[in-house]
Design a protein around this motif. Structure first.
Motif, PDB file in Angstrom:
ATOM      1  N   ASN A  30      49.827  53.292 -20.955  1.00  0.00           N
ATOM      2  CA  ASN A  30      51.195  53.613 -20.578  1.00  0.00           C
ATOM      3  C   ASN A  30      51.259  54.855 -19.689  1.00  0.00           C
ATOM      4  O   ASN A  30      50.315  55.655 -19.666  1.00  0.00           O
ATOM      5  CB  ASN A  30      52.024  53.807 -21.851  1.00  0.00           C
ATOM      6  CG  ASN A  30      52.007  52.558 -22.707  1.00  0.00           C
ATOM      7  OD1 ASN A  30      52.190  51.454 -22.210  1.00  0.00           O
ATOM      8  ND2 ASN A  30      51.764  52.717 -24.000  1.00  0.00           N
ATOM      9  N   ASP A  61      52.577  57.597 -20.078  1.00  0.00           N
ATOM     10  CA  ASP A  61      52.385  58.856 -20.804  1.00  0.00           C
ATOM     11  C   ASP A  61      50.953  59.033 -21.309  1.00  0.00           C
ATOM     12  O   ASP A  61      50.641  59.987 -22.006  1.00  0.00           O
ATOM     13  CB  ASP A  61      53.376  58.969 -21.967  1.00  0.00           C
ATOM     14  CG  ASP A  61      53.164  57.912 -23.045  1.00  0.00           C
ATOM     15  OD1 ASP A  61      52.267  57.055 -22.904  1.00  0.00           O
ATOM     16  OD2 ASP A  61      53.917  57.929 -24.036  1.00  0.00           O
ATOM     17  N   LEU A  91      58.029  49.131 -25.158  1.00  0.00           N
ATOM     18  CA  LEU A  91      58.223  50.269 -24.262  1.00  0.00           C
ATOM     19  C   LEU A  91      59.089  49.887 -23.065  1.00  0.00           C
ATOM     20  O   LEU A  91      60.048  50.590 -22.718  1.00  0.00           O
ATOM     21  CB  LEU A  91      56.864  50.793 -23.779  1.00  0.00           C
ATOM     22  CG  LEU A  91      56.901  51.980 -22.834  1.00  0.00           C
ATOM     23  CD1 LEU A  91      57.255  53.248 -23.603  1.00  0.00           C
ATOM     24  CD2 LEU A  91      55.555  52.157 -22.157  1.00  0.00           C
ATOM     25  N   ASN A  92      58.787  48.755 -22.444  1.00  0.00           N
ATOM     26  CA  ASN A  92      59.549  48.319 -21.277  1.00  0.00           C
ATOM     27  C   ASN A  92      60.937  47.805 -21.656  1.00  0.00           C
ATOM     28  O   ASN A  92      61.899  48.019 -20.919  1.00  0.00           O
ATOM     29  CB  ASN A  92      58.764  47.294 -20.475  1.00  0.00           C
ATOM     30  CG  ASN A  92      57.669  47.973 -19.683  1.00  0.00           C
ATOM     31  OD1 ASN A  92      57.945  48.687 -18.734  1.00  0.00           O
ATOM     32  ND2 ASN A  92      56.434  47.787 -20.083  1.00  0.00           N
ATOM     33  N   ASP A  99      62.753  48.929 -24.080  1.00  0.00           N
ATOM     34  CA  ASP A  99      63.547  50.140 -24.306  1.00  0.00           C
ATOM     35  C   ASP A  99      64.009  50.741 -22.978  1.00  0.00           C
ATOM     36  O   ASP A  99      65.153  51.146 -22.840  1.00  0.00           O
ATOM     37  CB  ASP A  99      62.747  51.177 -25.104  1.00  0.00           C
ATOM     38  CG  ASP A  99      62.502  50.763 -26.550  1.00  0.00           C
ATOM     39  OD1 ASP A  99      63.137  49.791 -27.029  1.00  0.00           O
ATOM     40  OD2 ASP A  99      61.653  51.408 -27.204  1.00  0.00           O
ATOM     41  N   GLY A 100      63.107  50.779 -22.002  1.00  0.00           N
ATOM     42  CA  GLY A 100      63.464  51.310 -20.684  1.00  0.00           C
ATOM     43  C   GLY A 100      64.493  50.436 -19.993  1.00  0.00           C
ATOM     44  O   GLY A 100      65.492  50.930 -19.452  1.00  0.00           O
ATOM     45  N   GLN A 151      68.220  50.698 -20.957  1.00  0.00           N
ATOM     46  CA  GLN A 151      68.975  51.864 -20.494  1.00  0.00           C
ATOM     47  C   GLN A 151      69.445  51.719 -19.047  1.00  0.00           C
ATOM     48  O   GLN A 151      70.232  52.522 -18.568  1.00  0.00           O
ATOM     49  CB  GLN A 151      68.111  53.121 -20.612  1.00  0.00           C
ATOM     50  CG  GLN A 151      67.713  53.444 -22.032  1.00  0.00           C
ATOM     51  CD  GLN A 151      66.757  54.628 -22.084  1.00  0.00           C
ATOM     52  OE1 GLN A 151      66.961  55.611 -21.392  1.00  0.00           O
ATOM     53  NE2 GLN A 151      65.726  54.512 -22.892  1.00  0.00           N
ATOM     54  N   MET A 152      68.939  50.697 -18.351  1.00  0.00           N
ATOM     55  CA  MET A 152      69.215  50.562 -16.921  1.00  0.00           C
ATOM     56  C   MET A 152      70.284  49.520 -16.618  1.00  0.00           C
ATOM     57  O   MET A 152      70.345  48.473 -17.249  1.00  0.00           O
ATOM     58  CB  MET A 152      67.934  50.167 -16.192  1.00  0.00           C
ATOM     59  CG  MET A 152      66.861  51.199 -16.256  1.00  0.00           C
ATOM     60  SD  MET A 152      65.400  50.637 -15.360  1.00  0.00           S
ATOM     61  CE  MET A 152      64.186  51.812 -15.957  1.00  0.00           C
ATOM     62  N   LEU A 158      71.132  54.091 -14.238  1.00  0.00           N
ATOM     63  CA  LEU A 158      71.279  53.946 -15.686  1.00  0.00           C
ATOM     64  C   LEU A 158      72.672  53.435 -16.027  1.00  0.00           C
ATOM     65  O   LEU A 158      73.597  53.516 -15.206  1.00  0.00           O
ATOM     66  CB  LEU A 158      71.024  55.287 -16.371  1.00  0.00           C
ATOM     67  CG  LEU A 158      69.654  55.920 -16.122  1.00  0.00           C
ATOM     68  CD1 LEU A 158      69.536  57.240 -16.879  1.00  0.00           C
ATOM     69  CD2 LEU A 158      68.531  54.977 -16.512  1.00  0.00           C
TER      70      LEU A 158
END
Length: 174
Positions: A80, A82, A94-95, A97-98, A101-102, A134
């Protein structure tokens, strides 16, 4: 008596043949050094089309469709942005969740390289810029995003079995 013995011998061979486990033969792959230019170009074209479709799904923020480009196996690995390691489910979460938000996301590729390793193994590397809006209305620009995908041809379909992504911190846009 001889015909009976011959039939018995054939039956014995048949029974032993049926009970012998089949030997697995490794999948034959063609090394890139022995591939024709046309074959290599055909694979590059397949991967290029697949990547185009993948990034279209990314822009649609459709995590379910995006994940169909990856092979969901215990061997799947992701690195990832991070620096953490993950498996298929961790990458999906992970994706997701991202994406949640968009409101919008655009992908602007700046460079890509397709390296055919064999007729069933391809390394794809990219760099890009991403622009996100966002759901709060805030706009972000990811100026430097780079990644690598390792594709394996599995049951006739190209699937990523490894994914790595690096990105600089996003910049707020007015």
């Amino acid at each position: 008596m001889y015909p009976t013995l011959a039939i018995f011998a054939v039956l014995l061979l048949f029974v032993f043949g049926c009970n012998t486990p089949a030997k697995e033969t490794p999948t034959q792959t063609t090394d890139v050094s022995t591939m024709t230019t046309e074959h290599k170009q055909a694979i590059e074209k397949e991967i290029s089309g697949l990547i185009k479709e993948f990034f279209q799904q990314v822009e649609k923020l459709d995590i379910e469709k995006c994940m169909t480009y990856f092979e969901n196996t215990p061997d799947f690995q992701a690195v990832n942005p991070d620096g953490t390691f993950g498996d298929y489910n961790a990458l999906k979460k992970l994706n997701a969740d991202g994406f949640s938000q968009m409101k919008t996301l655009t992908v602007v590729p700046t460079k890509e390289a397709i390296r055919v390793l064999t007729d069933s193994l391809v390394l794809y590397t990219f760099s890009m810029e991403q622009n996100a809006t966002l759901k709060t209305g805030q706009k972000l620009k990811f100026e430097h995003v780079a990644g690598t995908m390792l594709f394996n041809k599995i049951n006739g379909a190209w699937k990523a079995t490894f994914y790595q992504e690096s990105a600089s911190a996003p910049v707020a846009v007015k």
